[in-house]
Design a protein around this motif. Structure first.
Motif, mmCIF file in Angstrom:
data_model
loop_
_atom_site.group_PDB
_atom_site.id
_atom_site.type_symbol
_atom_site.label_atom_id
_atom_site.label_comp_id
_atom_site.label_asym_id
_atom_site.label_seq_id
_atom_site.Cartn_x
_atom_site.Cartn_y
_atom_site.Cartn_z
ATOM 1 N N ASN A 91 71.835 55.207 68.971
ATOM 2 C CA ASN A 91 70.823 55.170 70.018
ATOM 3 C C ASN A 91 70.961 53.821 70.729
ATOM 4 N N LEU A 92 71.412 53.846 71.968
ATOM 5 C CA LEU A 92 71.668 52.603 72.690
ATOM 6 C C LEU A 92 70.409 51.748 72.840
ATOM 7 N N THR A 93 69.257 52.372 72.733
ATOM 8 C CA THR A 93 67.997 51.626 72.798
ATOM 9 C C THR A 93 67.898 50.633 71.645
ATOM 10 N N HIS A 94 68.524 50.959 70.520
ATOM 11 C CA HIS A 94 68.447 50.124 69.319
ATOM 12 C C HIS A 94 69.710 49.285 69.098
ATOM 13 N N LEU A 95 70.574 49.221 70.093
ATOM 14 C CA LEU A 95 71.789 48.425 69.972
ATOM 15 C C LEU A 95 71.465 46.947 70.159
ATOM 16 N N GLU A 96 71.848 46.104 69.194
ATOM 17 C CA GLU A 96 71.581 44.669 69.255
ATOM 18 C C GLU A 96 72.786 43.877 69.782
ATOM 19 N N LYS A 97 73.992 44.293 69.354
ATOM 20 C CA LYS A 97 75.155 43.485 69.720
ATOM 21 C C LYS A 97 76.435 44.301 69.573
ATOM 22 N N TYR A 98 77.381 44.045 70.477
ATOM 23 C CA TYR A 98 78.729 44.590 70.335
ATOM 24 C C TYR A 98 79.653 43.440 69.941
ATOM 25 N N VAL A 99 80.436 43.640 68.896
ATOM 26 C CA VAL A 99 81.364 42.613 68.411
ATOM 27 C C VAL A 99 82.776 43.070 68.736
ATOM 28 N N LYS A 100 83.518 42.205 69.442
ATOM 29 C CA LYS A 100 84.854 42.566 69.907
ATOM 30 C C LYS A 100 85.830 42.753 68.749
ATOM 31 N N GLY A 101 86.852 43.557 69.034
ATOM 32 C CA GLY A 101 87.910 43.814 68.071
ATOM 33 C C GLY A 101 88.799 44.893 68.632
ATOM 34 N N LYS A 102 89.722 45.423 67.837
ATOM 35 C CA LYS A 102 90.582 46.489 68.341
ATOM 36 C C LYS A 102 89.741 47.622 68.894
ATOM 37 N N GLY A 103 88.798 48.030 68.108
ATOM 38 C CA GLY A 103 87.782 48.958 68.595
ATOM 39 C C GLY A 103 86.453 48.217 68.644
ATOM 40 N N GLY A 104 86.342 47.299 67.709
ATOM 41 C CA GLY A 104 85.111 46.535 67.594
ATOM 42 C C GLY A 104 84.073 47.280 66.787
ATOM 43 N N TYR A 105 82.893 46.707 66.722
ATOM 44 C CA TYR A 105 81.796 47.396 66.059
ATOM 45 C C TYR A 105 80.481 46.961 66.694
ATOM 46 N N VAL A 106 79.439 47.733 66.430
ATOM 47 C CA VAL A 106 78.120 47.408 66.970
ATOM 48 C C VAL A 106 77.188 47.058 65.826
ATOM 49 N N ILE A 107 76.223 46.208 66.135
ATOM 50 C CA ILE A 107 75.172 45.872 65.187
ATOM 51 C C ILE A 107 73.880 46.481 65.718
ATOM 52 N N MET A 108 73.256 47.289 64.876
ATOM 53 C CA MET A 108 72.057 47.990 65.293
ATOM 54 C C MET A 108 70.789 47.227 64.894
ATOM 55 N N LYS A 109 69.677 47.678 65.392
ATOM 56 C CA LYS A 109 68.392 47.014 65.178
ATOM 57 C C LYS A 109 68.054 46.872 63.700
ATOM 58 N N ASP A 110 68.512 47.836 62.891
ATOM 59 C CA ASP A 110 68.203 47.786 61.462
ATOM 60 C C ASP A 110 69.218 46.952 60.678
ATOM 61 N N GLY A 111 70.136 46.277 61.401
ATOM 62 C CA GLY A 111 71.131 45.431 60.753
ATOM 63 C C GLY A 111 72.400 46.159 60.361
ATOM 64 N N SER A 112 72.459 47.454 60.550
ATOM 65 C CA SER A 112 73.650 48.216 60.182
ATOM 66 C C SER A 112 74.793 47.937 61.144
ATOM 67 N N HIS A 113 76.024 47.975 60.623
ATOM 68 C CA HIS A 113 77.231 47.792 61.407
ATOM 69 C C HIS A 113 77.923 49.150 61.540
ATOM 70 N N VAL A 114 78.259 49.518 62.774
ATOM 71 C CA VAL A 114 78.900 50.807 63.012
ATOM 72 C C VAL A 114 80.195 50.576 63.774
ATOM 73 N N ASP A 115 81.298 51.061 63.211
ATOM 74 C CA ASP A 115 82.595 50.903 63.868
ATOM 75 C C ASP A 115 82.657 51.692 65.165
ATOM 76 N N VAL A 116 83.381 51.135 66.140
ATOM 77 C CA VAL A 116 83.644 51.820 67.410
ATOM 78 C C VAL A 116 85.120 52.203 67.423
ATOM 79 N N SER A 117 85.424 53.457 67.666
ATOM 80 C CA SER A 117 86.824 53.875 67.698
ATOM 81 C C SER A 117 87.502 53.295 68.931
ATOM 82 N N VAL A 118 88.815 53.122 68.849
ATOM 83 C CA VAL A 118 89.570 52.532 69.956
ATOM 84 C C VAL A 118 89.401 53.351 71.230
#
Length: 255
Positions: free
Chosen positions: A217-244
């Motif tokens: 839910n983009l409403t709860h997205l806190e941060k995008y961390v760069k990388g090959k695909g990178g990952y996102v940090i959500m409001k609840d502190g969870s880290h979710v990988d982003v596919s390339v």
């Protein structure tokens, strides 16, 4: 009411040919169903329901003098299962899906008809509550919205149905043929359907599929961390990988 272990049903549709077609399909492929009446509009349907008290209603969405949804307004707590039928109207179908109600697209597929009847029959034979009033309330609430960002979704789990505000969902994760929904309050809901069943619905509510296994839910997205695909940090502190292959689309969406 049941007659000789048959489940009593009626068909509500403004087209006589659909009464005939669906009636024959039920007779040939769903022998447990006994169709005792047909109605062509809402008023006829209300009278027929009060008269024969069916257990299942096959309800057309588009009808003159009030659509299929307005029929439900006549019953405070519908004492029957509803299977909607429609030839189009994507908005209405999405609202139905959000409320976890059954529907069939015309022309009706035999296998889908049998599956819908089997689900309704299971509820009836177990003598569970008929079509949940909360399901109906979710449906009506969503139908009033003009921007199609539905506010509530019904999530069927092993022990019932959870009715969740879409804004309260932080992310959804695929788990084989199941899905995990993670909520703001820290609760996790295991849903007995694959994530792909919800993808098109949630996309309308500011969700984005960042990976084959995750929607956020983009409403709860806190941060995008760069990388090959990178990952996102959500409001609840969870880290979710982003596919390339999803990275560029996500960044464009965020920009």
């Amino acid at each position: 009411m049941s007659i000789d272990n048959h489940i009593v049903a009626i068909i509500v549709d403004d087209e006589a040919r659909h009464h005939e077609t669906l009636g024959k399909m039920l007779n040939n492929f769903c022998p447990e169903i006994n169709v005792l009446g047909n109605a062509h509009n809402v008023n006829e349907a209300v009278n027929l329901i009060n008269d024969i008290k069916p257990e299942i209603i096959f309800l057309d969405i588009e009808m003159p003098g009030g659509n299929g949804f307005t029929l439900l307004d006549h019953f405070e707590e519908p004492p029957f299962e509803v299977i909607f039928t429609t030839a189009h109207d994507l908005y209405a179908i999405n609202a139905i899906k959000y409320a976890a109600l059954d529907y069939l697209m015309k022309p009706i597929n035999i296998r889908e008809l049998q599956e819908a009847v089997a689900r309704a029959t299971k509820v009836i034979n177990k003598k569970e509550n008929r079509t949940s009033q909360e399901k109906i309330n979710v449906l009506k609430s969503n139908l009033k919205l003009e921007d199609q960002r539905f506010t509530k979704i019904a999530l069927p789990s092993s022990d019932g149905i959870d009715f969740i505000e879409t804004e309260a969902i932080i992310r959804a994760e695929a788990e084989r043929s199941y899905s995990n929904f993670y909520l703001e309050n820290g609760k996790k809901v295991l849903v007995s359907k694959p994530l792909k069943e919800y993808e098109a619905l949630l996309e309308q509510c500011n969700f984005f599929r960042v990976h084959k296994s995750h929607m956020i839910n983009l409403t709860h997205l806190e941060k995008y961390v760069k990388g090959k695909g990178g990952y996102v940090i959500m409001k609840d502190g969870s880290h979710v990988d982003v596919s390339v292959r999803k990275k560029e689309d996500l960044l464009n969406r965020l920009m």
